[in-house]
Design a protein around this motif. Sequence first.
Motif, PDB file in Angstrom:
ATOM      1  N   LEU A 282       0.956  -1.548   0.023  1.00 24.44           N
ATOM      2  CA  LEU A 282      -0.404   0.062   0.004  1.00 24.44           C
ATOM      3  C   LEU A 282       1.066   1.692   0.051  1.00 24.44           C
ATOM      4  O   LEU A 282       1.672   1.469   0.928  1.00 24.44           O
ATOM      5  CB  LEU A 282      -0.769   0.380   1.257  1.00 24.44           C
ATOM      6  CG  LEU A 282      -1.882  -1.134   1.518  1.00 24.44           C
ATOM      7  CD1 LEU A 282      -2.678  -1.415   2.661  1.00 24.44           C
ATOM      8  CD2 LEU A 282      -2.722  -1.295   0.723  1.00 24.44           C
ATOM      9  N   ARG A 283       0.997   1.550  -1.228  1.00 25.18           N
ATOM     10  CA  ARG A 283       1.660   3.105  -1.308  1.00 25.18           C
ATOM     11  C   ARG A 283       1.278   4.328  -1.229  1.00 25.18           C
ATOM     12  O   ARG A 283       0.212   4.324  -1.485  1.00 25.18           O
ATOM     13  CB  ARG A 283       2.572   3.434  -2.330  1.00 25.18           C
ATOM     14  CG  ARG A 283       3.615   1.741  -2.698  1.00 25.18           C
ATOM     15  CD  ARG A 283       4.362   1.916  -4.321  1.00 25.18           C
ATOM     16  NE  ARG A 283       5.214   0.478  -4.129  1.00 25.18           N
ATOM     17  CZ  ARG A 283       4.982  -0.327  -4.516  1.00 25.18           C
ATOM     18  NH1 ARG A 283       3.994  -0.525  -4.919  1.00 25.18           N
ATOM     19  NH2 ARG A 283       5.686  -1.593  -4.437  1.00 25.18           N
ATOM     20  N   THR A 284       1.960   5.128  -0.484  1.00 26.73           N
ATOM     21  CA  THR A 284       1.588   6.232  -0.055  1.00 26.73           C
ATOM     22  C   THR A 284       2.529   7.725  -0.066  1.00 26.73           C
ATOM     23  O   THR A 284       3.591   6.879   0.018  1.00 26.73           O
ATOM     24  CB  THR A 284       0.644   6.607   1.133  1.00 26.73           C
ATOM     25  OG1 THR A 284      -0.289   7.354   1.202  1.00 26.73           O
ATOM     26  CG2 THR A 284       1.415   6.966   2.268  1.00 26.73           C
ATOM     27  N   THR A 285       2.616   8.900   0.185  1.00 27.59           N
ATOM     28  CA  THR A 285       3.334   9.885   0.200  1.00 27.59           C
ATOM     29  C   THR A 285       3.082  10.942   1.420  1.00 27.59           C
ATOM     30  O   THR A 285       2.269  11.150   1.444  1.00 27.59           O
ATOM     31  CB  THR A 285       3.339  10.807  -1.233  1.00 27.59           C
ATOM     32  OG1 THR A 285       2.868  10.098  -1.933  1.00 27.59           O
ATOM     33  CG2 THR A 285       4.334  11.697  -1.029  1.00 27.59           C
ATOM     34  N   ALA A 286       3.452  10.918   2.450  1.00 27.88           N
ATOM     35  CA  ALA A 286       3.505  11.630   3.382  1.00 27.88           C
ATOM     36  C   ALA A 286       3.730  12.820   2.784  1.00 27.88           C
ATOM     37  O   ALA A 286       3.831  12.939   1.854  1.00 27.88           O
ATOM     38  CB  ALA A 286       4.936  11.698   3.596  1.00 27.88           C
TER      39      ALA A 286
ATOM     40  N   PHE B  24       3.339   0.766   3.165  1.00 26.47           N
ATOM     41  CA  PHE B  24       3.101  -0.131   3.713  1.00 26.47           C
ATOM     42  C   PHE B  24       2.777  -1.805   3.431  1.00 26.47           C
ATOM     43  O   PHE B  24       2.260  -1.711   2.099  1.00 26.47           O
ATOM     44  CB  PHE B  24       1.453   0.839   4.776  1.00 26.47           C
ATOM     45  CG  PHE B  24       2.155   1.683   5.218  1.00 26.47           C
ATOM     46  CD1 PHE B  24       2.622   1.371   6.932  1.00 26.47           C
ATOM     47  CD2 PHE B  24       1.639   2.857   4.889  1.00 26.47           C
ATOM     48  CE1 PHE B  24       2.278   2.984   7.534  1.00 26.47           C
ATOM     49  CE2 PHE B  24       2.287   4.375   5.022  1.00 26.47           C
ATOM     50  CZ  PHE B  24       2.194   4.101   6.588  1.00 26.47           C
ATOM     51  N   TRP B  25       2.940  -2.614   4.219  1.00 31.02           N
ATOM     52  CA  TRP B  25       1.850  -4.286   3.863  1.00 31.02           C
ATOM     53  C   TRP B  25       1.309  -4.631   4.700  1.00 31.02           C
ATOM     54  O   TRP B  25       1.073  -4.396   5.772  1.00 31.02           O
ATOM     55  CB  TRP B  25       3.630  -4.983   3.849  1.00 31.02           C
ATOM     56  CG  TRP B  25       4.779  -4.279   3.401  1.00 31.02           C
ATOM     57  CD1 TRP B  25       5.258  -3.938   3.618  1.00 31.02           C
ATOM     58  CD2 TRP B  25       5.201  -4.742   1.369  1.00 31.02           C
ATOM     59  NE1 TRP B  25       6.599  -3.477   2.679  1.00 31.02           N
ATOM     60  CE2 TRP B  25       5.893  -4.321   1.500  1.00 31.02           C
ATOM     61  CE3 TRP B  25       4.114  -5.735   0.929  1.00 31.02           C
ATOM     62  CZ2 TRP B  25       6.730  -4.149   0.081  1.00 31.02           C
ATOM     63  CZ3 TRP B  25       4.629  -5.818  -0.428  1.00 31.02           C
ATOM     64  CH2 TRP B  25       5.904  -5.260  -1.265  1.00 31.02           C
TER      65      TRP B  25
END
Length: 162
Positions: A77-81, A89-90
Amino acid sequence: MSRNEQYQALMQLYKSETGNKVVDMEAMADWCIKRGVALPKPKSARDLLVAQLSDAARAEYRQDPKTGLSYRANHALRTTAKDGRQLTFWVDIEDATRPQMVYSLGNRRQQMVADAVHLKIDEMIWNSRHPNEQPIQLVMDFTEDVEERLNSPGFGPNDAAA
């Protein structure tokens, strides 16, 4: 000039100086070091551990007892801070919610589409630069390829024990 652009310029210089059209990156690294190219800063032990943990999560496959099919256990689960950093996140497929799986599978599909677009562009460019050769014409519909793989040895329920 970005680091990648600097390295790309070095690659062109390396090919020009050595006459090599096919580049062995280990030989090129030695060539760069002899010319005083600054070595990259090594990752911290923590950063290496994060990368190794992610690699292990990505590499975990399980076998479905009902179908015998091998499947990826962990999904990214890829995201940008807020500060612009990329975060991953996995989530285990057994624990993933439907929205998480839709998001993860959608991201993986978009990666495949991006690869296919670049593959097609590379094919088009090569064909345009080599007009006297038989054009390369790749099939971009993967439906039959996927079906063939799903029905090949090692994928079916009768092959689970093999």
